[in-house]
Design a protein around this motif. Structure first.
Motif, PDB file in Angstrom:
ATOM      1  N   VAL A 138       1.226  -1.129   0.255  1.00  0.00           N
ATOM      2  CA  VAL A 138      -0.234  -0.389  -0.140  1.00  0.00           C
ATOM      3  C   VAL A 138       0.838   1.332   0.162  1.00  0.00           C
ATOM      4  CG1 VAL A 138      -1.697   1.303   1.289  1.00  0.00           C
ATOM      5  CG2 VAL A 138      -2.111  -1.155   0.966  1.00  0.00           C
ATOM      6  N   LEU A 139       0.344   1.996  -0.307  1.00  0.00           N
ATOM      7  CA  LEU A 139       1.204   3.294  -0.695  1.00  0.00           C
ATOM      8  C   LEU A 139       1.523   4.392   0.086  1.00  0.00           C
ATOM      9  CD1 LEU A 139       3.190   5.646  -2.730  1.00  0.00           C
ATOM     10  CD2 LEU A 139       1.002   6.193  -3.817  1.00  0.00           C
ATOM     11  N   GLY A 140       2.363   4.107   0.746  1.00  0.00           N
ATOM     12  CA  GLY A 140       2.659   5.630   2.179  1.00  0.00           C
ATOM     13  C   GLY A 140       2.252   4.337   3.301  1.00  0.00           C
ATOM     14  N   SER A 146      -3.666   0.271  -4.170  1.00  0.00           N
ATOM     15  CA  SER A 146      -2.931   1.744  -4.590  1.00  0.00           C
ATOM     16  C   SER A 146      -2.991   1.614  -5.781  1.00  0.00           C
ATOM     17  CB  SER A 146      -1.518   1.958  -3.996  1.00  0.00           C
ATOM     18  OG  SER A 146      -1.900   1.502  -2.810  1.00  0.00           O
ATOM     19  N   ALA A 147      -3.476   1.034  -6.820  1.00  0.00           N
ATOM     20  CA  ALA A 147      -2.986   0.894  -8.572  1.00  0.00           C
ATOM     21  C   ALA A 147      -3.528   2.416  -9.196  1.00  0.00           C
ATOM     22  CB  ALA A 147      -3.901  -0.420  -9.047  1.00  0.00           C
ATOM     23  N   ILE A 178      -5.954   3.221  -2.894  1.00  0.00           N
ATOM     24  CA  ILE A 178      -6.020   3.028  -0.460  1.00  0.00           C
ATOM     25  C   ILE A 178      -4.172   3.191  -0.173  1.00  0.00           C
ATOM     26  CG2 ILE A 178      -5.411   1.810   1.399  1.00  0.00           C
ATOM     27  CD1 ILE A 178      -7.051  -0.114   0.254  1.00  0.00           C
ATOM     28  N   GLN A 179      -3.924   3.866   0.459  1.00  0.00           N
ATOM     29  CA  GLN A 179      -2.723   5.009   0.730  1.00  0.00           C
ATOM     30  C   GLN A 179      -2.541   5.024   2.376  1.00  0.00           C
ATOM     31  OE1 GLN A 179      -1.612   8.861  -0.611  1.00  0.00           O
ATOM     32  NE2 GLN A 179      -3.577   9.606  -1.089  1.00  0.00           N
ATOM     33  N   ARG A 239      -8.716   1.510   8.244  1.00  0.00           N
ATOM     34  CA  ARG A 239      -9.736   1.634   8.198  1.00  0.00           C
ATOM     35  C   ARG A 239     -10.667   1.572   6.723  1.00  0.00           C
ATOM     36  NH1 ARG A 239      -9.777   6.477   8.470  1.00  0.00           N
ATOM     37  NH2 ARG A 239     -10.911   7.231   6.127  1.00  0.00           N
ATOM     38  N   ARG A 240      -9.612   1.461   5.551  1.00  0.00           N
ATOM     39  CA  ARG A 240     -10.205   1.337   3.739  1.00  0.00           C
ATOM     40  C   ARG A 240     -10.324  -0.504   4.777  1.00  0.00           C
ATOM     41  NH1 ARG A 240     -10.082   4.460  -0.378  1.00  0.00           N
ATOM     42  NH2 ARG A 240     -10.810   2.777  -1.725  1.00  0.00           N
TER      43      ARG A 240
END
Length: 324
Positions: A109-111, A140-141, A163-164, A169-170
């Motif tokens: 996941v980015l970040g 995170s695409a 998502i990042q 939560r997501r």
């Protein structure tokens, strides 16, 4: 139908990444890599829960060699996350080519992790893997550059996610929506991120650069003592660890146990001098039933050889100076 091969740790992110693709019709297979620092148990449970096949590969030896000198260095402890992820993608990529998968994916996941999952780190992983155009991060695409798989219609970009960040939560919302009933909490799972274990491993590499997987397995069992620059003692904590020590024993290792009194088993590894063995025996006897005796006999076993030495149990405050 396109075919994706995904790195499955068994954590929520990798489970969701597989489900995102499976829900849009991709034929998904997972792969779990096993080393002394992380296993496949969580991945096996996850794959069973979401109904995908799982490949399991032991990469302990080659992972250990990478760990001794990672190109991108370590994280907070002894975790070379960029090198590790790149290695897993590289190995998975060979299987992808050999067995006819169309692309690779992961639950990154980015970040989410500032050092190993920022944009530049994700690019570094992809490039270093040797398969930069065949890696998809479904969670995170939409926040990342479009991949050839999306351009070719192997996956539907519109049904991938954006998502990042560090919050889950997501992911937890999706887990509830998709009726995931069991998944592990965030973090954990890799011994290399644990401070106490990382300290032991660093000591091992400093004193024994040619350390093998067995040397690492010793670090996971019982108490550890640095006897000298060339020798180390591992003491079992209970019956289970004592048995594990015996099962790991190599021809060059020396097994110690106190005669006439119950107590832990010990294994001396490395190049031990007579002084090292006497120190190991004195430490060993300080933990057994005879710890208050003035003198004790200790049996030493190495392959077909056996001999005894007499020692005085070491005072516990002195023992502390040897603990790793």
């Amino acid at each position: 139908m396109s075919k994706g091969l995904g790195l499955i740790s068994g954590g929520l992110d990798s489970i969701l990444a597989a489900m995102v693709l499976k829900r849009q019709g991709v034929d998904v297979t997972g792969i779990s890599f096993v080393t002394p620092f992380f296993g496949s148990e969580k991945a096996e449970k996850a794959a069973a829960q979401i109904g995908i096949p799982l490949l399991i590969r032991d990469i302990g030896d080659i992972h250990l060699e990478m760990l001794k000198n990672p190109k991108y260095g370590y994280g907070r402890n002894m975790n070379p996350c960029i090198d590790c992820h790149a290695m897993m993608f590289r190995l998975a990529g060979r299987i992808m080519n050999d067995e006819g998968y169309d692309f690779l994916f992961s639950g990154e996941v980015l970040g989410q992790r500032p050092m190993s999952q920022n944009l530049s780190a994700l690019k570094a992983v992809a490039n270093y893997s040797g398969f930069p155009d065949r890696i998809l991060r479904p969670l995170s695409a939409k926040l990342l550059p479009i991949t050839p798989m999306e351009e070719q219609g192997l996956v539907d970009r519109e049904r991938l996610l954006d998502i990042q960040g560090r919050t889950r939560r997501r992911q937890e919302e999706l887990a509830r929506e998709w009726k995931l009933v069991e998944y592990p909490g965030s973090g954990g799972g890799c011994l290399l991120t644990e401070k106490s274990f990382a300290g032991r491993l660093k000591d091992l590499f400093e004193h024994h650069p040619q350390a093998t997987v067995t040397d690492v397995e010793y670090l996971k069992l019982g108490r550890q003592y640095r006897l000298s620059d060339k020798a180390k003692l591992t003491l079992g904590r209970d019956k289970v660890s004592n048995e594990a020590l015996k099962n790991l024993l190599r021809p060059q290792d020396i097994l110690l146990r106190t005669l006439h009194f119950s107590g832990p088993l010990g294994v001396v590894s490395g190049e031990a001098s007579p002084e090292d063995l006497a120190t190991a025996a004195a430490i060993l006897t300080s933990y057994g039933k005879g710890k208050d005796e003035p003198h004790l006999e200790v049996l030493l076993l190495q392959e077909e050889q056996s001999w005894t030495i007499a020692v005085s149990p070491m005072p516990r405050e002195q023992v502390a100076s040897y603990i790793l």
